[in-house]
Design an enzyme around this catalytic site. Sequence first.
Site, PDB file in Angstrom:
ATOM      1  N   CYS A 167       0.839  -1.201   0.000  1.00 40.49           N
ATOM      2  CA  CYS A 167       0.000   0.000   0.000  1.00 40.49           C
ATOM      3  C   CYS A 167       0.880   1.260   0.000  1.00 40.49           C
ATOM      4  O   CYS A 167       1.531   1.540  -0.981  1.00 40.49           O
ATOM      5  CB  CYS A 167      -0.989  -0.005   1.159  1.00 40.49           C
ATOM      6  SG  CYS A 167      -2.164   1.374   1.054  1.00 40.49           S
ATOM      7  N   ASP A 224      -9.959  -3.607  -5.871  1.00 40.34           N
ATOM      8  CA  ASP A 224      -9.411  -2.570  -4.992  1.00 40.34           C
ATOM      9  C   ASP A 224     -10.158  -1.262  -5.236  1.00 40.34           C
ATOM     10  O   ASP A 224      -9.980  -0.630  -6.277  1.00 40.34           O
ATOM     11  CB  ASP A 224      -7.917  -2.402  -5.270  1.00 40.34           C
ATOM     12  CG  ASP A 224      -7.211  -1.534  -4.232  1.00 40.34           C
ATOM     13  OD1 ASP A 224      -7.870  -0.653  -3.646  1.00 40.34           O
ATOM     14  OD2 ASP A 224      -6.008  -1.738  -4.019  1.00 40.34           O
ATOM     15  N   HIS A 259      -8.138  -4.649  -1.988  1.00 46.84           N
ATOM     16  CA  HIS A 259      -6.922  -4.039  -1.461  1.00 46.84           C
ATOM     17  C   HIS A 259      -6.414  -4.869  -0.277  1.00 46.84           C
ATOM     18  O   HIS A 259      -7.193  -5.525   0.418  1.00 46.84           O
ATOM     19  CB  HIS A 259      -7.212  -2.609  -1.013  1.00 46.84           C
ATOM     20  CG  HIS A 259      -5.998  -1.846  -0.616  1.00 46.84           C
ATOM     21  ND1 HIS A 259      -5.084  -1.390  -1.524  1.00 46.84           N
ATOM     22  CD2 HIS A 259      -5.535  -1.478   0.599  1.00 46.84           C
ATOM     23  CE1 HIS A 259      -4.110  -0.757  -0.889  1.00 46.84           C
ATOM     24  NE2 HIS A 259      -4.355  -0.806   0.398  1.00 46.84           N
TER      25      HIS A 259
END
Length: 291
Positions: A167, A224, A259
């Site tokens: 991330c 995501d 995600h």
Amino acid sequence: MLKEDVDSLHPGRDFNRRDFVHTAVGSGFAAAVLPVMAQTVIKTDSQGLEVGEVMIAAGDFKLPAYRAQPAGAKNPPVILVISEIFGVHEHIADVARRFAKQGYLAIAPELFVRQGDATSYGETAKLIAEVINKVPDGQVMGDLDATVAWAKAQGGDTSRLAITGFCWGGRITWLYAAHNPGVKAGVAWYGRLVGQSVPLQPRFPIDVTAQLHAPVLGLYGGQDSGIPLDTVDKMKVALAQGSAAAKRSEFHVYAEAPHAFHADYRPSYRKEAAEDGWKRCLTWLKANGAG
């Protein structure tokens, strides 16, 4: 704002400091990600490894980091492990141990520490506003340079230098591969590719494709909500027009994954995608001279 991190946590849950157990870098879990999905957490032992917190000189500052490497290893390849916004807690330390089991000197520096304790925040939005958004990219690049210098002084083989991140750390992976000509390979796990330039974070991966010194493998989730697939497509176009290393970079998108699909301590974890991504990561590093 890193909306993708907010979306991948338990909705509507706020936690305070008493929900968080943290004694040293690489231990416990960040308050914002509690409760941990204990049934899926991977535990990598430290048998045969040297592990623990180290302090790295970054100018006049002492930067804490978690280090894992094979005990007694001579000239191991070096990999930087860059955390999500939640700092260097147990999951990131475990990832470092996984790399150490593969022969790497793995180092996960605590890159937010000048701005605050990312692990202590119970509210993700507050963490982003008060800590993450105040961390300058230039500071991060300098701290990673200092971490590489420390690894070399410890006997790590920085001619086989790699970087991987998750991330927030995925975005940093792309940026550092453009910053340091010594990087041989990078693996970016669902890091943001485009964004609005601000003084502390002036460029995004799509802006540095002409400067990439090392090929990067991007591992992304098709579901995501914070990183739309059209941004992956835009990045592919930019890479095709970038440096020689950029042209060698690749993406693999897991169509059904959200995600943070690699984060085994969170509800976003997807075992099949995470395990396949790990295999691709190791293969990529070795194929590009970082293993």
